[in-house]
Design a protein around this motif. Structure first.
Motif, PDB file in Angstrom:
ATOM      1  N   TRP A   9       0.841  -1.199   0.000  1.00 15.96           N
ATOM      2  CA  TRP A   9       0.000   0.000   0.000  1.00 15.96           C
ATOM      3  C   TRP A   9       0.877   1.251   0.000  1.00 15.96           C
ATOM      4  N   ASP A  10       1.904   1.249   0.842  1.00  9.33           N
ATOM      5  CA  ASP A  10       2.829   2.387   0.890  1.00  9.33           C
ATOM      6  C   ASP A  10       3.511   2.582  -0.466  1.00  9.33           C
ATOM      7  N   MET A  13       1.032   4.120  -2.917  1.00  9.87           N
ATOM      8  CA  MET A  13       0.854   5.539  -2.616  1.00  9.87           C
ATOM      9  C   MET A  13       2.072   6.350  -3.074  1.00  9.87           C
ATOM     10  N   ALA A  65      -6.740   9.761  -1.580  1.00 14.47           N
ATOM     11  CA  ALA A  65      -6.325   8.686  -0.673  1.00 14.47           C
ATOM     12  C   ALA A  65      -5.042   9.057   0.054  1.00 14.47           C
ATOM     13  N   GLU A  66      -4.117   9.684  -0.648  1.00 21.75           N
ATOM     14  CA  GLU A  66      -2.862  10.115  -0.024  1.00 21.75           C
ATOM     15  C   GLU A  66      -3.123  11.191   1.026  1.00 21.75           C
ATOM     16  N   GLN A  68      -5.916  11.555   2.722  1.00 20.02           N
ATOM     17  CA  GLN A  68      -6.560  10.864   3.836  1.00 20.02           C
ATOM     18  C   GLN A  68      -5.532  10.078   4.650  1.00 20.02           C
ATOM     19  N   ARG A  69      -4.605   9.465   3.975  1.00 25.31           N
ATOM     20  CA  ARG A  69      -3.554   8.671   4.635  1.00 25.31           C
ATOM     21  C   ARG A  69      -2.731   9.525   5.587  1.00 25.31           C
ATOM     22  N   LEU A 146      -9.403   5.693  -2.180  1.00 24.73           N
ATOM     23  CA  LEU A 146      -9.845   6.443  -1.004  1.00 24.73           C
ATOM     24  C   LEU A 146     -10.664   5.558  -0.073  1.00 24.73           C
ATOM     25  N   GLN A 149      -8.399   3.347   1.854  1.00 25.22           N
ATOM     26  CA  GLN A 149      -7.722   4.095   2.916  1.00 25.22           C
ATOM     27  C   GLN A 149      -8.662   4.344   4.077  1.00 25.22           C
ATOM     28  N   LEU A 152      -8.750   1.198   6.079  1.00 28.37           N
ATOM     29  CA  LEU A 152      -7.540   1.090   6.912  1.00 28.37           C
ATOM     30  C   LEU A 152      -7.648   1.995   8.137  1.00 28.37           C
ATOM     31  N   ASP A 153      -8.131   3.213   7.940  1.00 28.42           N
ATOM     32  CA  ASP A 153      -8.310   4.138   9.057  1.00 28.42           C
ATOM     33  C   ASP A 153      -9.337   3.602  10.052  1.00 28.42           C
TER      34      ASP A 153
END
Length: 178
Positions: A9-10, A13, A65-66, A68-69, A146, A149, A152-153
């Motif tokens: 995932w990283d 991104m 998404a970035e 939000q991350r 998004l 993400q 994940l959050d």
């Protein structure tokens, strides 16, 4: 969550962040080129506005998404910070689930738009005649990322909800601040 999944995932991104930088540089160059052509040579480009409009949509959707991350979206936190840690984590779970639901509805509807544009061969009515499936496809892809993400959050907030004392709060520090 698996370290390999998070590493993947990283990596994804990082690729999207790099692509966004390239897109932003391309936009700056083409807008400057168009301005020079328009004002110095009285010969504006026929493609710059169209291409840069689509790239702006790409930046907004693919960068969500970035953002939000890194917890970089704008929000009001006055009341949330006054709640106990467990309640803050519960608010994180609820907002994460709502964000994921919204994102996946956008994936569904954006996918329908992109598919119909592809199926009917729709094109922008301009000199360039860009197939509309290209900009429309950014919607399901970007909102899908998004939504993932947000999930994940939500998972992280759920862990904080179960063990508020063991899970550190995410840092609100902005990189580069002193």
């Amino acid at each position: 969550m698996s370290r390999n999944v998070m590493r993947g995932w990283d990596g994804l991104m990082a690729v999207l962040r790099g692509a966004s930088i390239v897109v932003l540089v391309f936009m700056a160059l083409t807008i400057c080129y168009d301005a020079v052509m328009r004002h110095v040579f009285s010969a504006p480009t026929s493609w710059s506005l169209e291409v840069n409009s689509f790239l702006l949509v790409y930046l907004a959707v693919m960068g969500a998404a970035e953002a939000q991350r890194h917890d970089a979206h704008i929000r009001i936190e006055f009341f949330a910070h006054k709640l106990p840690l467990r309640a803050q984590a519960l608010v994180g779970v609820i907002t994460g689930l709502l964000g994921a639901i919204f994102s996946f509805v956008m994936v569904w509807r954006g996918g329908i738009m992109a598919w119909q544009a592809f199926e009917y061969g729709e094109r922008v009515s301009s000199a360039l005649g860009t197939p509309t499936v290209i900009p429309y496809a950014t919607l399901p892809i970007g909102f899908g990322l998004l939504g993932l993400q947000f999930l994940l959050d939500t998972w992280r907030a759920g862990r904080r909800c179960l063990h508020p004392e063991a899970s550190p709060q995410p840092s609100k520090e902005v990189p580069g601040d002193v």
